[in-house]
Design an enzyme around this catalytic site. Structure first.
Site, short mmCIF file in Angstrom:
data_model
loop_
_atom_site.label_atom_id
_atom_site.label_comp_id
_atom_site.label_asym_id
_atom_site.label_seq_id
_atom_site.Cartn_x
_atom_site.Cartn_y
_atom_site.Cartn_z
N ASP A 58 0.83 -1.20 0.00
CA ASP A 58 0.00 0.00 0.00
C ASP A 58 0.87 1.26 0.00
OD1 ASP A 58 0.91 -0.15 2.60
OD2 ASP A 58 -1.05 0.17 3.54
N LYS A 127 -1.53 -9.42 2.74
CA LYS A 127 -0.80 -8.96 3.93
C LYS A 127 -1.67 -7.97 4.68
CE LYS A 127 2.86 -5.93 3.78
NZ LYS A 127 2.40 -4.82 4.64
N GLU A 129 -1.70 -5.54 8.52
CA GLU A 129 -0.88 -5.02 9.62
C GLU A 129 -1.53 -5.30 10.97
OE1 GLU A 129 -0.02 -0.87 8.96
OE2 GLU A 129 0.82 -1.23 6.96
N GLU A 196 8.94 -4.44 10.56
CA GLU A 196 9.34 -3.12 10.07
C GLU A 196 9.75 -2.20 11.22
OE1 GLU A 196 6.65 -1.21 7.31
OE2 GLU A 196 7.83 0.64 7.29
O1 KIV Z 1 3.52 -1.19 1.66
C1 KIV Z 1 4.69 -1.60 1.70
O2 KIV Z 1 5.51 -1.31 0.83
C2 KIV Z 1 5.06 -2.43 2.83
C3 KIV Z 1 6.50 -2.77 3.00
C4 KIV Z 1 7.22 -1.59 3.52
C5 KIV Z 1 6.69 -3.95 3.89
O3 KIV Z 1 4.23 -2.80 3.60
#
Ligand code: KIV
Length: 300
Positions: A58, A127, A129, A196
């Site tokens: 994102d 993915k 968070e 991260e």
């Molecule tokens: O959105 C993204 O690019 C990410 C990475 C920094 C892991 O979540």
């Protein structure tokens, strides 16, 4: 029907990366490489260079769309990019980032949105968070046959709660919470875990503790793999890079130089040359010359 071979020797040439082969890489201590990509051309180059995982992050909210942070990007915008990347990726594992608002409000929506990434976008993993408070949701998404990547530490979708993009896990309480988050997501069955913006020492402990592969960004060298934002890698972000960013190329300089050279050639009429122009066939040219000569002779 074909059966994709997994495990075994780690010659990456032409080998399809799967969630199972990622685990093998952790087991065999073969570092996992991951880059973001947001469009067809970049996805092809990244995949053909042998990168293991391609993440449609994102972060495209900022790198591609010019938003202030990642909070504004929508499901439809994300899907548009996931589809383009899908067309460019053959061997790497394709991960789609669930945008803010697509999974935090209602678990049913979360499931539907995760399924859209698979069904419409061709993603192999989604993915999201957050730590232990996401464990139940992650289990439900996995139950729906969708592999999930976790993401803990500095989670950009929490920017307003964190009060900025700050390194996380710097005191004992925060370290304990991060360990609990990592273990909860590992038990929930995540396909991998993005770490991260956390101290190297904490990432090392998490990596040793969990069975899922850890992929670090600003988390030191002891993770099972590393990810960078593509635009950071090639200097296309228009801002000072974070401490962990290593620039491997300067696309900004390359593009600027090419664009300025084109402009100069257009203005000085050096572009296009005769060799860069299409020409009439000989006979047509001769016929046209005859017609023009006749017209000239008739005074027209
Ligand atoms: O959105 C993204 O690019 C990410 C990475 C920094 C892991 O979540």
């Amino acid at each position: 029907m074909s059966i994709t071979p997994i495990g075994g020797a780690f010659d990456r040439s032409g080998r399809k990366i799967t969630t199972a082969s990622l685990r093998d890489q952790k087991l065999h201590r073969e570092p996992i490489s991951c880059l973001t990509a947001y469009d067809y051309a970049t996805a092809r180059l990244v995949d053909e260079a042998g990168i293991d995982m391609v993440l449609v992050g994102d972060s495209l909210a900022q790198t591609m769309l010019g938003y202030e942070n990642t909070l504004s990007v929508t499901m439809d915008e994300m899907l548009h990019h996931v589809k383009a990347v899908r067309r460019g990726v053959k061997n790497a594992l394709l991960i789609a980032d669930m945008p803010y608002g697509s999974y935090q409000v209602d678990p049913k929506d979360a499931l539907l949105n995760a399924a859209r990434f698979v069904k419409e976008g061709g993603a192999e993993v989604v993915k999201l968070e957050g730590g232990e408070r996401r464990a139940d949701l992650i289990r439900r998404i996995i139950d729906a046959e969708i592999p999930v990547a976790g993401h803990i530490g500095l989670t950009p979708q929490s920017v307003n709660v964190m009060g900025g993009y700050k390194v996380q896990g710097k005191n004992l309480g925060a370290i304990e919470q991060l360990m609990r988050d990592a273990v909860a997501l590992d038990r929930a069955g995540v396909a991998c875990l993005f770490l991260e913006g956390i101290p190297r020492e904490v990432a090392t402990m998490i990596t040793a503790e969990v069975s899922t592969p850890t992929i670090g960004i600003g988390a030191g060298p002891d993770c099972d793999g590393q990810v960078l934002v593509f635009h950071d890698l090639i200097n296309l972000t228009f801002h000072t890079p974070a401490k962990f960013v290593r620039r491997y190329g300067d696309a900004a300089a390359l593009i600027t130089q090419a664009v300025q050279a084109f402009r100069a050639d257009v203005r000085s009429q050096q572009y296009p040359s005769d060799e860069e122009s299409y020409h009439l066939p000989k006979e047509t040219r001769a016929a046209m010359d005859t017609v023009l000569a006749r017209k000239r002779a008739m005074g027209r």
